[in-house]
Design a protein around this motif. Structure first.
Motif, PDB file in Angstrom:
ATOM      1  N   ARG A 272      24.159  51.382  21.441  1.00  0.00           N
ATOM      2  CA  ARG A 272      23.205  50.261  21.503  1.00  0.00           C
ATOM      3  C   ARG A 272      23.035  49.608  20.147  1.00  0.00           C
ATOM      4  NH1 ARG A 272      18.913  53.257  25.127  1.00  0.00           N
ATOM      5  NH2 ARG A 272      19.724  52.735  27.187  1.00  0.00           N
ATOM      6  N   GLU A 273      22.911  50.459  19.121  1.00  0.00           N
ATOM      7  CA  GLU A 273      22.707  49.912  17.773  1.00  0.00           C
ATOM      8  C   GLU A 273      23.927  49.115  17.316  1.00  0.00           C
ATOM      9  OE1 GLU A 273      21.661  53.277  15.367  1.00  0.00           O
ATOM     10  OE2 GLU A 273      19.688  53.432  16.325  1.00  0.00           O
ATOM     11  N   THR A 274      25.120  49.622  17.649  1.00  0.00           N
ATOM     12  CA  THR A 274      26.332  48.898  17.245  1.00  0.00           C
ATOM     13  C   THR A 274      26.420  47.566  17.961  1.00  0.00           C
ATOM     14  OG1 THR A 274      27.392  51.040  17.035  1.00  0.00           O
ATOM     15  CG2 THR A 274      28.827  49.143  16.921  1.00  0.00           C
ATOM     16  N   LEU A 275      26.031  47.580  19.228  1.00  0.00           N
ATOM     17  CA  LEU A 275      26.058  46.332  19.985  1.00  0.00           C
ATOM     18  C   LEU A 275      25.121  45.307  19.360  1.00  0.00           C
ATOM     19  CD1 LEU A 275      27.422  45.261  22.614  1.00  0.00           C
ATOM     20  CD2 LEU A 275      25.270  45.707  23.760  1.00  0.00           C
ATOM     21  N   SER A 276      23.944  45.751  18.951  1.00  0.00           N
ATOM     22  CA  SER A 276      23.038  44.745  18.381  1.00  0.00           C
ATOM     23  C   SER A 276      23.469  44.349  16.970  1.00  0.00           C
ATOM     24  CB  SER A 276      21.561  45.155  18.468  1.00  0.00           C
ATOM     25  OG  SER A 276      21.353  46.327  17.763  1.00  0.00           O
ATOM     26  N   ALA A 277      24.116  45.271  16.243  1.00  0.00           N
ATOM     27  CA  ALA A 277      24.666  44.884  14.927  1.00  0.00           C
ATOM     28  C   ALA A 277      25.768  43.831  15.113  1.00  0.00           C
ATOM     29  CB  ALA A 277      25.230  46.105  14.205  1.00  0.00           C
ATOM     30  N   LEU A 278      26.603  44.043  16.131  1.00  0.00           N
ATOM     31  CA  LEU A 278      27.666  43.076  16.422  1.00  0.00           C
ATOM     32  C   LEU A 278      27.075  41.724  16.811  1.00  0.00           C
ATOM     33  CD1 LEU A 278      30.596  44.481  18.614  1.00  0.00           C
ATOM     34  CD2 LEU A 278      30.758  42.935  16.691  1.00  0.00           C
ATOM     35  N   GLN A 280      24.314  40.507  15.831  1.00  0.00           N
ATOM     36  CA  GLN A 280      23.849  39.836  14.615  1.00  0.00           C
ATOM     37  C   GLN A 280      25.003  39.250  13.830  1.00  0.00           C
ATOM     38  OE1 GLN A 280      21.323  42.270  12.239  1.00  0.00           O
ATOM     39  NE2 GLN A 280      19.569  42.008  13.607  1.00  0.00           N
ATOM     40  N   GLU A 281      26.094  40.032  13.729  1.00  0.00           N
ATOM     41  CA  GLU A 281      27.267  39.534  13.008  1.00  0.00           C
ATOM     42  C   GLU A 281      27.771  38.252  13.658  1.00  0.00           C
ATOM     43  OE1 GLU A 281      30.324  42.647  12.742  1.00  0.00           O
ATOM     44  OE2 GLU A 281      28.752  44.057  12.178  1.00  0.00           O
ATOM     45  N   VAL A 282      27.904  38.313  14.974  1.00  0.00           N
ATOM     46  CA  VAL A 282      28.468  37.180  15.698  1.00  0.00           C
ATOM     47  C   VAL A 282      27.553  35.955  15.621  1.00  0.00           C
ATOM     48  CG1 VAL A 282      28.995  36.379  18.042  1.00  0.00           C
ATOM     49  CG2 VAL A 282      29.933  38.524  17.232  1.00  0.00           C
ATOM     50  N   SER A 283      26.245  36.192  15.710  1.00  0.00           N
ATOM     51  CA  SER A 283      25.376  35.017  15.718  1.00  0.00           C
ATOM     52  C   SER A 283      25.221  34.411  14.321  1.00  0.00           C
ATOM     53  CB  SER A 283      24.019  35.323  16.355  1.00  0.00           C
ATOM     54  OG  SER A 283      23.445  36.418  15.731  1.00  0.00           O
ATOM     55  N   SER A 284      25.644  35.145  13.285  1.00  0.00           N
ATOM     56  CA  SER A 284      25.532  34.566  11.940  1.00  0.00           C
ATOM     57  C   SER A 284      26.803  33.816  11.541  1.00  0.00           C
ATOM     58  CB  SER A 284      25.236  35.667  10.921  1.00  0.00           C
ATOM     59  OG  SER A 284      26.370  36.494  10.781  1.00  0.00           O
ATOM     60  N   GLN A 285      27.781  33.779  12.432  1.00  0.00           N
ATOM     61  CA  GLN A 285      29.055  33.148  12.083  1.00  0.00           C
ATOM     62  C   GLN A 285      29.348  31.925  12.918  1.00  0.00           C
ATOM     63  OE1 GLN A 285      31.957  36.066  13.069  1.00  0.00           O
ATOM     64  NE2 GLN A 285      30.902  37.656  11.906  1.00  0.00           N
ATOM     65  N   ALA A 303      31.468  33.831  21.840  1.00  0.00           N
ATOM     66  CA  ALA A 303      31.470  35.235  21.424  1.00  0.00           C
ATOM     67  C   ALA A 303      30.168  35.918  21.844  1.00  0.00           C
ATOM     68  CB  ALA A 303      31.670  35.332  19.919  1.00  0.00           C
ATOM     69  N   LEU A 304      29.067  35.192  21.732  1.00  0.00           N
ATOM     70  CA  LEU A 304      27.783  35.775  22.132  1.00  0.00           C
ATOM     71  C   LEU A 304      27.753  36.046  23.635  1.00  0.00           C
ATOM     72  CD1 LEU A 304      25.240  33.842  19.871  1.00  0.00           C
ATOM     73  CD2 LEU A 304      25.661  36.315  19.902  1.00  0.00           C
ATOM     74  N   ASN A 305      28.353  35.127  24.396  1.00  0.00           N
ATOM     75  CA  ASN A 305      28.451  35.326  25.842  1.00  0.00           C
ATOM     76  C   ASN A 305      29.265  36.551  26.190  1.00  0.00           C
ATOM     77  OD1 ASN A 305      27.029  33.551  27.391  1.00  0.00           O
ATOM     78  ND2 ASN A 305      28.520  31.884  27.113  1.00  0.00           N
ATOM     79  N   LEU A 306      30.388  36.695  25.484  1.00  0.00           N
ATOM     80  CA  LEU A 306      31.257  37.840  25.741  1.00  0.00           C
ATOM     81  C   LEU A 306      30.511  39.139  25.446  1.00  0.00           C
ATOM     82  CD1 LEU A 306      34.687  36.625  24.269  1.00  0.00           C
ATOM     83  CD2 LEU A 306      33.957  36.650  26.652  1.00  0.00           C
TER      84      LEU A 306
END
Ligand SMILES: [Fe+2]
Ligand SMILES: [Fe+2]
Length: 315
Positions: A272-278, A280-285, A303-306
């Motif tokens: 779960r934590e990795t998913l939310s870290a991802l 955040q990464e994706v939404s900052s790019q 990417a956010l949809n995926l």
């Protein structure tokens, strides 16, 4: 390459495949006339001249000098270039590819080579680097699975995955070279022995989440890249990556029987934590338009949809 033989090692994960294929159906169809041969090869978005460059004591360049990206994209790499043979420039690259692989523990930051003269080159050099880094990650997984008495099929699948990653590295290196970029050195600290639980945590984070997302993104790129060579290179890779994701889930399922309920709960939490870290990464790019168009990199929204679509699977 014989993909059928490889997939027979353990049963297909139907839930995983169905989820990924359903998400890939949302990929836009290719425009009829793909924009090829953009005359201007877009450079790293922020370039500083030499007087602003901070050198490390060993003469290497320090990426600390790189300014914040205006859209908040994280810095991925920096390097120097001397385009006219005179003035030295520091190029800060904020291109982050959502293309994720299995990163081994102790992987040191990449130091890109000079001459990655456009976004596509930098992207593929970075992807090649990730592919190369996942070779030792799989070899270690194979050894650890064997040491923990895992079924031979899992051990073999991990070894084969290491072999796949060698092919992926070569394919991505070739694409990078085509765009004037070279793969950075892969530097990994020596592995130390670790517990089954530590191995499973890495598998949950790097395999169940990041490689599964990576498989999805690679499948997306193989379908949407405007550059035909990119599509051709990524098609077989995306099939391999799907199996790597399946392997991660198969390892997870095997290990679940050997862990306590509390340990299993921690794994779920790690995913779960990795998913939310991802997330955040994706939404900052915001990937550069050229990468979306030619390399099929999903846009921020796509990417956010995926990622959203993976939530059921992961968490
Ligand atoms: Fe790969
Ligand atoms: Fe992989």
């Amino acid at each position: 390459m014989n993909h059928h033989r490889k997939s027979e090692l353990f049963p297909k994960n139907r839930v995983l495949r169905r989820t990924l294929y359903r998400l890939l159906l949302t990929a836009p169809s290719l425009p009829l006339a793909a924009c090829n041969g953009d005359p201007e090869c877009v450079r790293g978005p922020i370039t500083l001249t030499t007087e602003n460059i901070q050198l490390k004591p060993d003469g290497g360049v320090s990426c600390d000098t790189c300014p914040e990206h205006p859209e908040g994209a994280p810095l991925t790499s920096c390097g120097t270039r001397t385009p006219d043979g005179g003035t030295k420039y520091l190029s800060c690259s904020y291109i982050t590819c959502s293309n994720d692989g299995r990163r081994p523990e102790g992987l040191q930051e990449a130091h890109p080579h000079e001459g990655a003269d456009c976004e596509l080159g930098a992207l593929f050099a970075h992807v090649a680097w990730l592919e190369a880094a996942s070779v030792p990650a799989f070899l270690r997984l194979a050894d650890e699975l064997a040491a923990h008495g895992a079924p031979e099929a899992l051990v073999q699948a991990a070894r084969r995955s290491a072999g796949d990653e060698v092919h992926h590295t070569r394919a991505m290196q070739a694409l990078a070279l085509r765009h004037g970029a070279r793969m950075p050195e892969v530097d990994i600290r020596p592995f130390e022995p670790r517990s089954l639980e530590a191995m499973c945590t890495e598998n949950a984070v790097e395999g169940c989440v990041r490689e599964t997302f990576g498989a999805l993104v690679t499948g997306w790129q193989a379908r949407t890249a405007g550059d035909e060579e990119v599509r051709r290179a990524l098609r077989p890779i995306s099939r391999d990556e799907l199996r790597h994701a399946e392997l991660a889930w198969a390892v997870d399922a095997w290990a679940a029987g050997r862990l306590t309920p509390a340990q299993r709960e921690l794994l779920l939490q790690a995913r779960r934590e990795t998913l939310s870290a991802l997330e955040q990464e994706v939404s900052s790019q915001t990937p550069p338009a050229r990468l979306v168009r030619e390399a099929g990199v999903p846009s921020r929204e796509q990417a956010l949809n995926l990622l959203q679509g993976l939530t059921v699977l992961v968490a």
